[in-house]
Design an enzyme around this catalytic site. Structure first.
Site, PDB file in Angstrom:
ATOM      1  N   ASN A  12      70.300 -18.871  -1.494  1.00 12.36           N
ATOM      2  CA  ASN A  12      70.569 -20.281  -1.203  1.00 12.36           C
ATOM      3  C   ASN A  12      69.234 -20.988  -0.949  1.00 12.36           C
ATOM      4  O   ASN A  12      68.492 -20.602  -0.037  1.00 12.36           O
ATOM      5  CB  ASN A  12      71.493 -20.350   0.027  1.00 12.36           C
ATOM      6  N   HIS A  15      67.111 -24.933   1.977  1.00 13.88           N
ATOM      7  CA  HIS A  15      66.078 -25.282   2.953  1.00 13.88           C
ATOM      8  C   HIS A  15      64.692 -25.434   2.351  1.00 13.88           C
ATOM      9  O   HIS A  15      63.764 -25.879   3.030  1.00 13.88           O
ATOM     10  CB  HIS A  15      66.141 -24.335   4.144  1.00 13.88           C
ATOM     11  N   HIS A  48      73.898 -26.307  -1.772  1.00 13.15           N
ATOM     12  CA  HIS A  48      74.973 -27.083  -1.131  1.00 13.15           C
ATOM     13  C   HIS A  48      74.627 -28.564  -1.234  1.00 13.15           C
ATOM     14  O   HIS A  48      73.672 -29.025  -0.617  1.00 13.15           O
ATOM     15  CB  HIS A  48      75.055 -26.635   0.334  1.00 13.15           C
ATOM     16  N   ARG A  50      75.446 -31.664   0.124  1.00 12.73           N
ATOM     17  CA  ARG A  50      76.215 -32.215   1.246  1.00 12.73           C
ATOM     18  C   ARG A  50      76.475 -33.683   1.028  1.00 12.73           C
ATOM     19  O   ARG A  50      75.716 -34.375   0.336  1.00 12.73           O
ATOM     20  CB  ARG A  50      75.446 -32.021   2.561  1.00 12.73           C
ATOM     21  N   ARG A  54      71.396 -34.301   2.838  1.00 13.48           N
ATOM     22  CA  ARG A  54      70.271 -34.055   3.750  1.00 13.48           C
ATOM     23  C   ARG A  54      69.254 -33.078   3.165  1.00 13.48           C
ATOM     24  O   ARG A  54      68.114 -33.056   3.563  1.00 13.48           O
ATOM     25  CB  ARG A  54      70.762 -33.578   5.106  1.00 13.48           C
ATOM     26  N   GLU A  75      77.882 -25.139  -3.727  1.00 11.04           N
ATOM     27  CA  GLU A  75      78.576 -25.186  -2.437  1.00 11.04           C
ATOM     28  C   GLU A  75      78.908 -26.638  -2.137  1.00 11.04           C
ATOM     29  O   GLU A  75      78.048 -27.516  -2.297  1.00 11.04           O
ATOM     30  CB  GLU A  75      77.624 -24.628  -1.388  1.00 11.04           C
ATOM     31  N   THR A 106      76.903 -25.071   8.425  1.00  8.16           N
ATOM     32  CA  THR A 106      78.351 -24.876   8.299  1.00  8.16           C
ATOM     33  C   THR A 106      78.817 -23.975   9.434  1.00  8.16           C
ATOM     34  O   THR A 106      78.573 -22.768   9.422  1.00  8.16           O
ATOM     35  CB  THR A 106      78.673 -24.240   6.931  1.00  8.16           C
ATOM     36  N   GLU A 156      84.698 -16.200   0.443  1.00  5.77           N
ATOM     37  CA  GLU A 156      83.434 -15.796   1.064  1.00  5.77           C
ATOM     38  C   GLU A 156      83.685 -15.759   2.567  1.00  5.77           C
ATOM     39  O   GLU A 156      84.128 -16.754   3.148  1.00  5.77           O
ATOM     40  CB  GLU A 156      82.312 -16.783   0.724  1.00  5.77           C
ATOM     41  N   HIS A 199      76.188 -16.144   5.674  1.00  3.06           N
ATOM     42  CA  HIS A 199      75.808 -17.031   6.782  1.00  3.06           C
ATOM     43  C   HIS A 199      75.110 -16.250   7.881  1.00  3.06           C
ATOM     44  O   HIS A 199      75.681 -15.325   8.453  1.00  3.06           O
ATOM     45  CB  HIS A 199      76.994 -17.812   7.381  1.00  3.06           C
TER      46      HIS A 199
END
Ligand code: PXP
Length: 255
Positions: A12, A15, A48, A50, A54, A75, A106, A156, A199
């Site tokens: 992922n 970030h 993801h 969002r 962000r 995502e 999340t 998941e 996660h």
């Protein structure tokens, strides 16, 4: 005896975009990060989009789809807006997650049991659009049954509570959370669901969970991007791959 296939690693890259957005320019580029992760052994890329954009932005998602040569896992919250973007983008998979504006990440799984009526048509639209739908849920029997009844092929399992309990050094809570995950994985397989997990995972927790041979994919982001600061993204992905492979082969040795 048939060999258990290697567990897949989805990286992922949200970030990387978080760091880029801190200054508003183009650096560091999450698409370049995705390519480096793939080169280092990632089996797929997760991002993801969002509602508040962000980190990942619409243009990142379009570029990821156009430029990477491994499966893209989109995502997203189960909103009409995101369903429409996913249908246009045509990723390999869409992972539906709960989203709250004020949350840092999340925080819990999707309430599939409680939101069945909203989710059912959106899952169906994505499925009809040729996208493999995954539902991000806690390892809770009601949620697993609800996911199965929506005919989502994949769940998941949210590993955050287990990882937090371990990080807090709370052995009773971490043992209870681990038990919940193990039981949930077994139940999901009995329902014919493909099981992913993610996660809060790091090298140790990824190695531990990779020993569950019914878990076929882990999605890992924050820890890898953090480690990339110290040793580079490619090195961190290779180390994660090795940890997961160790976990998987230790399960073979035990069985
Ligand atoms: N899987 C899902 C569904 C997520 O929402 C996240 C966080 O974006 C992850 C995996 C990765 O979690 P982490 O960044 O803590 O590794």
């Amino acid at each position: 005896m048939p060999q258990t296939p290697p567990i897949r690693l989805g990286v992922n890259i949200d970030h990387v975009a978080t760091v880029r957005n801190a200054r508003g320019g183009r650096h560091p580029d999450p698409v370049l990060a995705a390519k480096i992760a793939i080169e280092a052994g990632a089996d797929g890329i997760t991002a993801h989009l969002r509602e508040d954009r962000r980190h990942i932005r619409d243009d990142d998602m379009a570029r990821l789809k156009a430029e990477i040569d491994k499966p893209l896992n989109f995502e997203m919250a189960a909103t009409e807006e995101m369903v429409a973007i996913a249908l246009r983008t045509k990723p390999h998979a869409a992972c539906l997650v709960p989203e709250r504006r004020a949350e840092v990440t999340t925080e819990g799984g999707l309430d599939v049991a409680g939101q069945r009526n909203v989710l059912a048509p959106r899952v169906a639209k994505l499925r009809d659009g040729g996208i493999r739908v995954s539902l991000f849920i806690d390892a809770d029997p009601h949620q697993i049954e609800a996911a199965s009844s929506l005919r989502a092929p994949v769940i998941e399992i949210h590993t955050g509570a287990w990882c937090n309990a371990l990080a807090d050094g709370d052995s009773a809570r971490s043992a209870a959370e681990w038990d919940r995950i193990r039981t949930g994985v077994e139940m999901a397989r009995r329902h014919g669901l493909e099981v992913h997990a993610g996660h809060g995972l790091n090298y140790q927790t990824a190695e531990t969970i990779a020993a569950l041979t019914d878990v076929v994919e882990l999605n890992i982001g924050h820890f890898l991007v953090g480690e990339a600061i110290f040793e580079g993204l490619g090195a961190a992905v290779r180390k994660m791959r090795a940890a997961m492979d160790r976990g998987r082969s230790s399960s073979g040795a035990r069985s």
